[in-house]
Design an enzyme around this catalytic site. Structure first.
Site, PDB file in Angstrom:
ATOM      1  N   LYS A 103       0.853  -1.191   0.000  1.00  0.00           N
ATOM      2  CA  LYS A 103       0.000   0.000   0.000  1.00  0.00           C
ATOM      3  C   LYS A 103       0.884   1.234   0.000  1.00  0.00           C
ATOM      4  O   LYS A 103       1.608   1.485   0.960  1.00  0.00           O
ATOM      5  CB  LYS A 103      -0.917  -0.013   1.227  1.00  0.00           C
ATOM      6  CG  LYS A 103      -1.829  -1.236   1.293  1.00  0.00           C
ATOM      7  CD  LYS A 103      -2.553  -1.363   2.606  1.00  0.00           C
ATOM      8  CE  LYS A 103      -3.443  -2.600   2.629  1.00  0.00           C
ATOM      9  NZ  LYS A 103      -4.167  -2.757   3.919  1.00  0.00           N
ATOM     10  N   LYS A 188      -4.656   5.910   4.098  1.00  0.00           N
ATOM     11  CA  LYS A 188      -5.058   5.632   5.485  1.00  0.00           C
ATOM     12  C   LYS A 188      -3.838   5.500   6.386  1.00  0.00           C
ATOM     13  O   LYS A 188      -3.939   5.715   7.601  1.00  0.00           O
ATOM     14  CB  LYS A 188      -5.959   4.409   5.554  1.00  0.00           C
ATOM     15  CG  LYS A 188      -5.409   3.152   4.897  1.00  0.00           C
ATOM     16  CD  LYS A 188      -4.540   2.322   5.817  1.00  0.00           C
ATOM     17  CE  LYS A 188      -3.984   1.131   5.065  1.00  0.00           C
ATOM     18  NZ  LYS A 188      -3.084   0.305   5.881  1.00  0.00           N
ATOM     19  N   GLU A 278       5.150   2.308   5.954  1.00  0.00           N
ATOM     20  CA  GLU A 278       4.862   2.831   4.620  1.00  0.00           C
ATOM     21  C   GLU A 278       4.278   4.244   4.646  1.00  0.00           C
ATOM     22  O   GLU A 278       4.437   5.008   3.696  1.00  0.00           O
ATOM     23  CB  GLU A 278       3.898   1.887   3.879  1.00  0.00           C
ATOM     24  CG  GLU A 278       4.394   0.462   3.722  1.00  0.00           C
ATOM     25  CD  GLU A 278       5.506   0.305   2.705  1.00  0.00           C
ATOM     26  OE1 GLU A 278       6.154   1.306   2.361  1.00  0.00           O
ATOM     27  OE2 GLU A 278       5.730  -0.844   2.274  1.00  0.00           O
TER      28      GLU A 278
END
Length: 335
Positions: A103, A188, A278
């Protein structure tokens, strides 16, 4: 079906077990001899889990494992993905379907990960599917109930991967809004850093609920501006992933924010962190993209300032709270 899983980390291991539970032939490629030996000889991956894993999972240090695989699952960190893909390109002998489970965005090109896979692999990638949604490896490895999305422009291929993974504890839906799903899944992590920082500063559930709600508005605004569909942000890849990542100690991004909030400073965490987080690189990328597209991203801007400009989280929160007052339903201006 023969499936090669690239990476021997926690998420790769958990998804390998899902596939093995479903009767597929799974080979895990990794670069850590200790992890590979642990999987093969002990049926464990003790670096990440304190439990046995499916005994049929095999592991190797030889990338030639990709050669006869029909499906290749990429379970490596975003920063390593381009290098690994180029190695696979030089190794692979026939086209395969690639499954992306990471992600984020490429740190240089700023492309979404499925776009990067297609660019590098060319006609050696028959299809690219993103398997993403609200999920922690620590729960999947224990076969706790989990729901995710199989995301691909080709709905039939999304359904094929759906069937590959779906079972009694791992339910898979399909989605063809690749841009929206991948953007929501990446952004997110920015909000999870902010959520952890709020907790680290002693704030409570009220603040966390507000952060997730306004964070969703920010993610949706950015996502729609980049081709996503509204309904995607109200689903598993939007609301679902946001909730789980902003509220769980399993989340490395939440843990990062928690440490930063407790110190009211990011410098010590950034200097010592060795875990893949990340959201840090995603913040840098999204901050730049939003500036280029003139999209107002107040939470992202403050997280960026904390991570890269030395601003104290307590100051960043104060700046957000003192923004001009307006109606929640006013979508005509900034947040």
């Amino acid at each position: 079906m023969k499936i090669a899983v690239i990476g021997s980390g926690s998420w790769s291991t958990a998804l390998s077990q899902v596939l093995a539970d479903n009767g597929h032939d799974v080979i895990v490629y990794g670069i850590s001899k200790d992890e590979i030996d642990d999987i093969n000889h002990n049926h464990r991956n003790s670096k990440y889990f304190d439990c046995d894993i499916h005994p049929d999972i095999k592991a190797t240090l030889d990338l030639a494992a990709v050669n006869d695989a029909e499906v290749i699952l990429l379970g490596v960190p975003v920063l390593a993905q381009e290098s690994v893909l180029r190695q696979i390109y030089s190794q692979i002998e026939r086209p395969a379907t690639f499954i992306n489970v990471a992600k984020g965005f490429h740190p240089i090109t700023k492309k979404r990960l499925s776009e990067e896979i297609k660019d590098i692999m060319g006609d050696k990638a028959k299809h690219v599917v993103s398997l993403i949604g609200p999920s922690h490896a620590e729960e999947v490895i224990e076969r706790k109930l989990t729901l995710v999305n199989s995301v691909c422009e080709d709905e039939q291929e999304a359904k094929r991967i759906q069937s590959l993974f779906a079972n009694d504890y791992f339910r898979v839906y399909t989605n063809t809004d690749v841009a929206g799903a991948e953007i929501a899944a990446a952004l997110k992590n920015i909000m999870a850093i902010a959520s952890g920082a709020l907790t680290g500063l002693g704030q409570g559930d009220n603040a966390k609920a507000a952060l997730m709600t306004r964070g969703l508005a920010e993610i949706t605004r950015f996502g729609i501006a980049n081709g996503g569909k509204m309904e995607t942000f109200l689903g598993l890849n939007g609301v679902g992933d946001l909730i789980v990542t902003c509220s769980s100690l399993h989340s490395r991004n939440y843990q990062a924010g928690l440490a930063i909030g407790k110190a009211d400073d990011a410098s010590a965490f950034l200097a010592t962190n060795k875990k893949t987080t990340e959201g840090i690189n995603t913040t840098r990328t999204v901050y730049a993209l939003a500036k280029d597209l003139n999209i107002d991203m107040p939470i992202t801007n403050e997280v960026y300032a904390v991570l890269f400009e030395g601003k104290r989280p307590s100051i960043a929160i104060g700046n957000l709270m003192r923004r001009p007052l307006r109606s929640e339903n006013d979508r005509s201006s900034d947040d």
